[in-house]
Design a protein around this motif. Structure first.
Motif: not given
Length: 355
Positions: A122-123, A134-136, A163-164, A216-219
């Motif tokens: 998650t970054n 925030d993207v997992t 690389a990911i 998952k994608t969250d603000p």
């Protein structure tokens, strides 16, 4: 059966096997446990020790061969592959079954090439419209080329993790916040997988990416409440638009139908007026021809027709008697009503008679 004779076995055969005590004595002499007591004994014992040392060396050599062979021969499962390095240089790649290597000379690297491995991270990413999200992301991969996996990169899976992150930042940076959070997640996962595989092929890691998922994608948490309000407003907007479109789809066809009906009525009225006008023109033309032939007769006829048309729609008639001061009143309406009542009575009597 005779058990007293030690030179024969119980079945009468000659027993040539050495005695157990003798074997112990010989073994003790081999290890040097037995000491010589005389010089002759010492001389003969020296020859025996020399022979025993050669035997010890031979036994030790065979034992070493057995142990060494056990280290050289090994078995691989159906899902395993091994890379052999001989003196630090690639020698061969071995598959399932019994295999051989030179222990102490060859280095062996065994990996399960059928196992599907999974990595998740998650970054926080920056989108195209300069918003933070925030993207997992998770990736499923396996070893496709064991030689490249072992030799080309020191830490292939560490390279995969880096690389990911690099591929994800590149792809998310090409998409807006709305696309990243809603409808664009599937396309982002597809683009990340292609870019990630291109990176791994460039590094020659020997890894094959089987699937990439945007879990998952969250603000960011600091603005999550405000973002939820924006999402709710967007949903209300879409709902109202759908309701308006649904109302338009229901009212517009009805209005179009009414418009077509009125157009049809207008066209019918137009045809009726034109036809009546043409009929009046034709009648007036015929009347003009008759009038030109007999003016007085035609004039009287027109006068009578006019009176008939007027009086037929009147229910009261006043008659002026010539030379008198009285007017004669004819209640035609009452007479007509009485006639209708009598006519209805006759019709009812006929029905009763018929029944």
């Amino acid at each position: 059966m005779n058990w007293d004779n030690q030179d024969k076995d119980p079945w009468g055969g000659k027993n040539d096997a050495p005695d157990f005590d003798d074997l112990l004595k010989k073994f003790s002499s081999v290890l040097g446990a037995k000491k010589a007591t005389s010089s002759n004994g010492s001389g003969s014992g020296g020859g025996g020790n020399k022979l025993s040392s050669s035997r010890i060396f031979l036994y030790a050599f065979f034992a070493f061969l057995i142990v060494y062979a056990s280290q050289c021969i090994y078995q691989l499962d159906a899902s395993e592959r091994a890379v052999i390095l001989r003196l630090g240089k690639f020698h061969e790649e071995q598959s399932e079954g019994l295999n051989f290597r030179l222990a102490g000379i060859d280095d062996r690297y065994v990996e399960n090439v059928s196992l599907t491995r999974r990595y998740t991270q998650t970054n926080s990413m920056l989108t195209k419209d300069e918003n933070i999200v925030d993207v997992t992301v998770s990736a499923q991969y396996r070893i496709a080329n064991l030689k490249d996996f072992v030799l080309n990169v020191k830490d292939p899976e560490g390279s995969l993790r880096n690389a990911i992150e690099s591929a994800l930042r590149h792809v998310v940076g090409d998409n807006t916040l709305d696309q990243t959070l809603t409808v664009g997640r599937e396309n982002i996962a597809f683009d990340v997988q292609n870019r990630l595989q291109a990176y791994l092929d460039t590094y020659q890691t020997g890894l094959l990416v089987q699937q990439v998922n945007i879990e998952k994608t969250d603000p960011p948490q600091a603005v999550k409440d405000a973002f939820d309000d924006v999402v709710a407003a967007r949903e209300d907007k879409e709902r109202l638009q759908n309701e308006a479109e649904r109302y338009a789809l229901s009212i517009v066809p009805e209005a179009r139908g009414q418009a077509q009906a009125r157009i049809r009525q207008a066209e019918g009225y137009k045809l009726e007026v034109v036809a009546n006008a043409e009929g009046e023109v034709a009648r007036f033309t015929n009347l003009l021809e008759e009038y030109s032939k007999a003016p007085e007769v035609t004039r009287d006829r027109l006068y009578l027709d006019a009176l008939q048309s007027v009086l037929s729609n009147s229910t009261k008639v006043m008659v002026d008697v010539e030379g008198g001061n009285n007017l004669l009143y004819l209640p035609l309406d009452k007479i007509m009503e009485e006639n209708k009542k009598q006519e209805n009575s006759r019709i009812n009597l006929r029905r009763v008679d018929d029944e």
